[in-house]
Design an enzyme around this catalytic site. Structure first.
Site, PDB file in Angstrom:
ATOM      1  CG  ASP A 183      -1.954   1.061   1.206  1.00  0.00           C
ATOM      2  OD1 ASP A 183      -3.119   0.751   0.879  1.00  0.00           O
ATOM      3  OD2 ASP A 183      -1.602   2.226   1.503  1.00  0.00           O
ATOM      4  CB  ILE A 184       1.007   4.217  -2.252  1.00  0.00           C
ATOM      5  CG1 ILE A 184       1.173   3.309  -3.480  1.00  0.00           C
ATOM      6  CG2 ILE A 184       1.860   5.477  -2.374  1.00  0.00           C
ATOM      7  CD1 ILE A 184       0.664   3.924  -4.779  1.00  0.00           C
ATOM      8  CD  GLU A 226      -4.614   4.219  -1.279  1.00  0.00           C
ATOM      9  OE1 GLU A 226      -5.577   4.152  -2.081  1.00  0.00           O
ATOM     10  OE2 GLU A 226      -4.664   4.786  -0.179  1.00  0.00           O
TER      11      GLU A 226
END
Ligand SMILES: [Mg+2]
Length: 319
Positions: A183-184, A226
């Site tokens: 996950d960003i 994301e």
């Protein structure tokens, strides 16, 4: 209007005169004429020359037209080639039916009218072209159905299909797999301060970077928003952590920049789970476990890899 030139045709007839008559009729339609005078040399010519159209006599020495047609139809590359059968026998309903049953596309009695032969060839070519277009469109639709539009990576749907296939294989081979959920960090901030074009650019670049670092046989997909997901096969937790750090460091060391936002560095939080492990015996459980490990990476400061460790007291519902 001149007929279009459409490649290679295979003419099969033991009469040279008949082959000449066909060539005369179709001179403007095909660019290359491959000839054979019996079924056996016709099969050889088909395999070697790969013609896109076949016109064949029925009555020939050794292998006749029927056996030739059924041989071609049993080959993968011969399944869709248009075949016109020719017969010198009048009153040949039985021959006609036999030929159609074996897979012939059309039938003509010799001596044929050259305009009629030409019209039938053109009609079969039109059908063949439509079929090819349809196949191309289907292939494109199939590709779109498994591709994430923004990043060009596989999508979530393909990920589950491919993983199910691997698991089905794995059940027989007793293998392990590692699932990484990536996950960003602070992605919302990029979108909010620099706009969605910036967010999209970051997603595309991260997708490309992950794909470049991924090894043969590893499964990578955009999981949604994301989040990306990667599956490593036949990997234990130690090697999976090394791999996860490889992905994490690649993104961390990359300098992101574009016309939509100033140069910036981005980090990933990663949750890692191994299958099978404790209660993690299904794909859903595996992803739930990776998600709960990802949650810990987030709460413990981001930019890190957390390995899910199953404990018998675990409820399996920690996220
Ligand atoms: Mg003959």
């Amino acid at each position: 209007m001149a007929a279009p030139i459409t490649g290679k045709v295979l003419l099969v007839d033991d009469s040279q005169q008949a082959r000449l008559a066909i060539k005369d009729a179709l001179r403007d339609t095909f660019s290359i004429f491959v000839e054979a005078d019996d079924g056996l040399s016709a099969i050889k010519a088909f395999v070697e020359e790969k013609p896109g159209f076949i016109i064949t006599d029925i009555e020939m020495p050794s292998i006749n037209g029927y056996r030739f047609i059924s041989t071609i139809r049993n080959m993968e590359e011969g399944r869709d080639v248009p075949i016109i059968m020719l017969s010198g026998t009048k009153n040949s309903l039985k021959k006609k039916l036999t030929g159609f049953n074996l897979g012939a596309s059309d039938f003509l009695i010799k001596p044929f009218d050259s305009e009629e032969l030409l019209a039938r060839v053109k009609s079969l070519l039109r059908m063949r072209n439509l079929m090819d277009e349809l196949k191309e469109k289907n292939a494109l639709l199939e590709k779109l159905a498994v591709t994430d539009e923004l990043t060009g990576l596989h999508n979530r749907r393909h990920f589950f299909e491919a993983l199910r296939e691997q698991l089905a294989l794995g059940l027989r081979h007793n293998f392990k797999l590692a699932c990484l959920l990536l996950d960003i960090d602070f992605f919302k901030k990029i979108n909010d301060t620099c706009g969605h074009m910036a967010g999209d650019d970051v997603l595309r670049k991260i997708g490309a970077l992950l794909a470049s670092c991924k090894r043969e046989g590893e499964l990578l997909a955009r999981f949604g928003g994301e989040e990306f997901i990667i599956c490593l096969f036949n990997t234990d937790s130690e090697n999976a952590i090394l791999a996860a750090d490889r992905f994490r460091n690649l993104i961390k060391s990359y300098s992101f920049s574009s016309s939509f936002y100033p140069a910036t560095h981005i980090t990933l939080s990663i949750g890692l789970a191994i299958y099978p492990q404790g209660a993690v015996i299904s794909i859903d459980e595996l992803i739930k476990a990776a998600d709960s490990a990802l949650y810990r990476s987030k709460t413990e400061g981001r930019d890190r890899v957390t390995l899910y460790e199953w404990a018998p007291s675990s409820t399996g519902n920690q996220s």
